[in-house]
Scaffold this motif. Sequence first.
Motif, mmCIF file in Angstrom:
data_model
loop_
_atom_site.group_PDB
_atom_site.id
_atom_site.type_symbol
_atom_site.label_atom_id
_atom_site.label_comp_id
_atom_site.label_asym_id
_atom_site.label_seq_id
_atom_site.Cartn_x
_atom_site.Cartn_y
_atom_site.Cartn_z
ATOM 1 N N THR A 168 27.019 59.146 42.746
ATOM 2 C CA THR A 168 27.374 57.726 42.723
ATOM 3 C C THR A 168 28.801 57.548 42.227
ATOM 4 O OG1 THR A 168 25.096 57.018 42.343
ATOM 5 C CG2 THR A 168 26.831 55.491 41.689
ATOM 6 N N ALA A 169 29.591 56.796 42.971
ATOM 7 C CA ALA A 169 30.953 56.465 42.550
ATOM 8 C C ALA A 169 30.977 55.016 42.064
ATOM 9 C CB ALA A 169 31.934 56.646 43.700
ATOM 10 N N TRP A 170 31.292 54.819 40.804
ATOM 11 C CA TRP A 170 31.519 53.481 40.270
ATOM 12 C C TRP A 170 33.017 53.232 40.344
ATOM 13 C CZ3 TRP A 170 28.076 52.331 35.370
ATOM 14 C CH2 TRP A 170 26.743 52.299 35.771
ATOM 15 N N VAL A 171 33.429 52.513 41.374
ATOM 16 C CA VAL A 171 34.856 52.319 41.638
ATOM 17 C C VAL A 171 35.273 50.929 41.129
ATOM 18 C CG1 VAL A 171 36.668 52.617 43.361
ATOM 19 C CG2 VAL A 171 34.411 53.606 43.756
ATOM 20 N N THR A 172 36.190 50.909 40.177
ATOM 21 C CA THR A 172 36.602 49.645 39.574
ATOM 22 C C THR A 172 37.983 49.242 40.070
ATOM 23 O OG1 THR A 172 37.448 50.839 37.639
ATOM 24 C CG2 THR A 172 35.212 49.973 37.512
ATOM 25 N N TYR A 173 38.090 47.988 40.453
ATOM 26 C CA TYR A 173 39.350 47.417 40.930
ATOM 27 C C TYR A 173 39.733 46.225 40.043
ATOM 28 C CZ TYR A 173 38.806 50.053 45.307
ATOM 29 O OH TYR A 173 38.675 51.038 46.242
ATOM 30 N N ILE A 174 40.984 45.838 40.127
ATOM 31 C CA ILE A 174 41.501 44.702 39.371
ATOM 32 C C ILE A 174 42.246 43.781 40.329
ATOM 33 C CG2 ILE A 174 43.090 43.973 37.532
ATOM 34 C CD1 ILE A 174 42.652 46.723 36.236
ATOM 35 N N ILE A 175 42.051 42.485 40.183
ATOM 36 C CA ILE A 175 42.865 41.502 40.905
ATOM 37 C C ILE A 175 43.442 40.502 39.910
ATOM 38 C CG2 ILE A 175 41.636 41.716 43.114
ATOM 39 C CD1 ILE A 175 40.093 39.183 42.413
ATOM 40 N N GLY A 176 44.540 39.888 40.292
ATOM 41 C CA GLY A 176 45.178 38.914 39.419
ATOM 42 C C GLY A 176 46.262 39.503 38.530
ATOM 43 N N TYR A 177 46.815 40.668 38.925
ATOM 44 C CA TYR A 177 47.939 41.230 38.173
ATOM 45 C C TYR A 177 49.097 40.221 38.142
ATOM 46 C CZ TYR A 177 45.921 45.964 38.883
ATOM 47 O OH TYR A 177 45.117 47.079 38.901
ATOM 48 N N PRO A 178 49.971 40.299 37.150
ATOM 49 C CA PRO A 178 51.162 39.442 37.156
ATOM 50 C C PRO A 178 51.942 39.598 38.472
ATOM 51 C CG PRO A 178 50.951 40.502 35.021
ATOM 52 C CD PRO A 178 49.892 41.101 35.903
ATOM 53 N N HIS A 179 52.253 38.476 39.089
ATOM 54 C CA HIS A 179 53.029 38.418 40.334
ATOM 55 C C HIS A 179 52.249 38.924 41.551
ATOM 56 C CE1 HIS A 179 56.525 37.359 37.954
ATOM 57 N NE2 HIS A 179 56.427 38.486 37.262
ATOM 58 N N GLU A 180 50.959 39.207 41.420
ATOM 59 C CA GLU A 180 50.210 39.666 42.586
ATOM 60 C C GLU A 180 49.957 38.509 43.538
ATOM 61 O OE1 GLU A 180 46.335 42.340 43.891
ATOM 62 O OE2 GLU A 180 46.305 41.359 41.932
ATOM 63 N N GLU A 181 50.164 38.743 44.825
ATOM 64 C CA GLU A 181 49.958 37.711 45.835
ATOM 65 C C GLU A 181 48.506 37.685 46.298
ATOM 66 O OE1 GLU A 181 52.718 38.578 48.941
ATOM 67 O OE2 GLU A 181 54.486 38.047 47.742
ATOM 68 N N PRO A 184 47.679 44.354 24.996
ATOM 69 C CA PRO A 184 48.844 44.660 24.161
ATOM 70 C C PRO A 184 49.210 46.143 24.253
ATOM 71 C CG PRO A 184 47.272 43.310 22.948
ATOM 72 C CD PRO A 184 46.597 43.716 24.226
ATOM 73 N N GLY A 185 50.499 46.408 24.290
ATOM 74 C CA GLY A 185 50.960 47.789 24.367
ATOM 75 C C GLY A 185 51.133 48.305 25.775
ATOM 76 N N SER A 186 50.678 47.549 26.777
ATOM 77 C CA SER A 186 50.848 47.970 28.169
ATOM 78 C C SER A 186 52.192 47.467 28.690
ATOM 79 C CB SER A 186 49.715 47.420 29.046
ATOM 80 O OG SER A 186 49.768 46.007 29.103
ATOM 81 N N ALA A 187 52.707 48.127 29.723
ATOM 82 C CA ALA A 187 54.005 47.744 30.281
ATOM 83 C C ALA A 187 53.964 46.366 30.928
ATOM 84 C CB ALA A 187 54.462 48.793 31.293
ATOM 85 N N LEU A 188 52.794 45.941 31.413
ATOM 86 C CA LEU A 188 52.673 44.627 32.058
ATOM 87 C C LEU A 188 52.494 43.483 31.057
ATOM 88 C CD1 LEU A 188 50.445 45.049 35.257
ATOM 89 C CD2 LEU A 188 52.862 44.440 35.129
ATOM 90 N N TYR A 189 52.227 43.801 29.812
ATOM 91 C CA TYR A 189 51.932 42.748 28.830
ATOM 92 C C TYR A 189 53.087 41.755 28.664
ATOM 93 C CZ TYR A 189 49.904 40.643 24.618
ATOM 94 O OH TYR A 189 49.366 39.770 23.692
ATOM 95 N N GLY A 212 42.827 30.972 35.771
ATOM 96 C CA GLY A 212 43.790 30.299 36.635
ATOM 97 C C GLY A 212 44.712 31.215 37.396
ATOM 98 N N LYS A 213 44.660 32.534 37.147
ATOM 99 C CA LYS A 213 45.568 33.444 37.840
ATOM 100 C C LYS A 213 44.992 33.931 39.168
ATOM 101 C CE LYS A 213 48.922 34.227 36.615
ATOM 102 N NZ LYS A 213 50.135 33.404 36.817
ATOM 103 N N ILE A 214 43.713 33.726 39.380
ATOM 104 C CA ILE A 214 43.086 34.113 40.642
ATOM 105 C C ILE A 214 42.790 32.850 41.430
ATOM 106 C CG2 ILE A 214 41.099 35.252 41.696
ATOM 107 C CD1 ILE A 214 40.876 36.962 39.166
ATOM 108 N N PRO A 215 43.362 32.685 42.626
ATOM 109 C CA PRO A 215 43.119 31.478 43.426
ATOM 110 C C PRO A 215 41.625 31.244 43.637
ATOM 111 C CG PRO A 215 44.882 32.782 44.386
ATOM 112 C CD PRO A 215 44.293 33.617 43.289
ATOM 113 N N ALA A 216 41.249 29.980 43.765
ATOM 114 C CA ALA A 216 39.835 29.613 43.832
ATOM 115 C C ALA A 216 39.119 30.292 45.000
ATOM 116 C CB ALA A 216 39.701 28.096 43.944
ATOM 117 N N HIS A 217 39.767 30.343 46.170
ATOM 118 C CA HIS A 217 39.075 30.944 47.316
ATOM 119 C C HIS A 217 38.930 32.458 47.153
ATOM 120 C CE1 HIS A 217 43.183 31.885 48.682
ATOM 121 N NE2 HIS A 217 42.629 32.767 49.492
ATOM 122 N N VAL A 218 39.867 33.097 46.436
ATOM 123 C CA VAL A 218 39.739 34.529 46.154
ATOM 124 C C VAL A 218 38.602 34.760 45.156
ATOM 125 C CG1 VAL A 218 40.892 36.579 45.235
ATOM 126 C CG2 VAL A 218 42.181 34.941 46.633
#
Length: 504
Positions: A359-372, A404-409, A440-446
């Motif tokens: 089983t692969a538990w694959v985790t993704y992230i959406i809503g990064y700073p400046h992500e379209e 905190p401590g991450s480059a994107l912070y 508020g960083k993730i559009p409603a339809h997304v």
Amino acid sequence: MRRVVLYFPKMADPARGVAVSKDLLPLSLLAIAALPDREGREVVLIDGNLTSESEAQRRVVEACEGALLFGTTGILGYQVADAFRCSRRVKAAHPDLPLFVGGWFASAAPRLQLETGLYDAVCIGQGEETFADLVAAVEAGADLQEVAGLALLRDGELVRTAERPIVGYEDLPNCPWHLLDIEPYRAAQLRGRSAREVERMPTPPGFEGRPFFGISYVSSFGCPEPCTFCCSPGLTHRRWKHLPAARLLDDLCDVTERWGVDAVRFYDANWGVDERRSRAFSEGLIERGVDVAWYCLMQAGSIVRYAPQTLDAMRDSGLYVVGVGGETGDAAMMRAIGKHTPTDANEQATWELDRRGITAWVTYIIGYPHEEERSMMRTLEECRRIAARCVHARPTVWPYRPIPGSALYPAALELGYRPPSSLEEWGTIGEYHLDETWPGKIPAHVARARRLFEHLTTLKLGLPRGRIGWWERRAQRRLESGDLRGARLEAKAFDLYQRLTGGR
């Protein structure tokens, strides 16, 4: 020699009606206890996850009577608040006792910890040698500024002592397992796992419908990936230190045999960096006839790079789940977050695992700073393809969380993110999939598309009803075709059906 008291804070907020899985042992504190324990010092380790908050604090305060020092730790989440509250109780009862804190969160935000007035110093990053030197300095009455790897507050200014080099395991002893009474962990698991348990250990093959006993284990430190959303690159300098396969086998096999362990969850940030170690470990388990299921975290790039024989050996030795940090399905976003995952590697890696029954538990992230928006939708589409093709895979999508401590912070702060201002507020941040910490960083339809995807993948695996029937096969067809017209209405109908039939 006076005793050292260590407190491992609660990992889940009991006020939310949840508790953490009892296979999660206090590994970080066992690691820093190893050197003082080897020197013959008494170390008392109290795990807050085994008792109520008030009882844990009572035990800690009692143990601190006549102690040399008190130490605690924590990662982002409830541990931050629980460590603070326990430390406050200790300071009130023993105002002259030196208090120290370390761990990922404290290392990334030392000023926030020190400004509480509770702590004499923060241990930054890898803590084994720093803590040993700290214990010696406190006992000798030496100046803490002479101890490398600390953050101190002097006249309102944050002072960092000399940087502590990261050391390999050849310089460190194994975990002092004798400091743990394993029975409470075993008994809690054999009573059965609650649906309200967070960080629940996946059920190993052959244990469906019956209890099993698992433990967590760490065999490496750090991660070579430069991911900008993570604090690890800044704290570990992208170094990766690991237990050699032979030493890992000796220690782990001894523990699993002595305790009667059914499953092992490797809590390494990136277990599979070195293919030679992975193969030697897997073949070693097979040669020793060790019957234990195991679960680890790996990168997709490692999996697709591995020889088929290595993956086969891992499966044959008991590997049943791999957590894969997919992060994004958009190539431009992958470059932006600095990760070295090749195009299509997430899907290829998941398939390689799936066809071996892993089983692969694959985790993704959406809503990064400046992500379209289109980047977020590409991630959801990659997840759909994985769910459609792979029988065992569990792709999931989390909202971005500023750490905190991450480059994107800093970018998150510039874009308007307002972080908590106190340790107790930071402790309210819960599980990724349960809380959106930057609304508020993730559009409603997304966001709607994400919820629908999570519904379909959960349903196709048969998780809501515990079986595969018409609804589950319908969800599978939806994922395979990508045709989601009317799917939200179906989701509402399924919810109504569940309520009317009691989930049957």
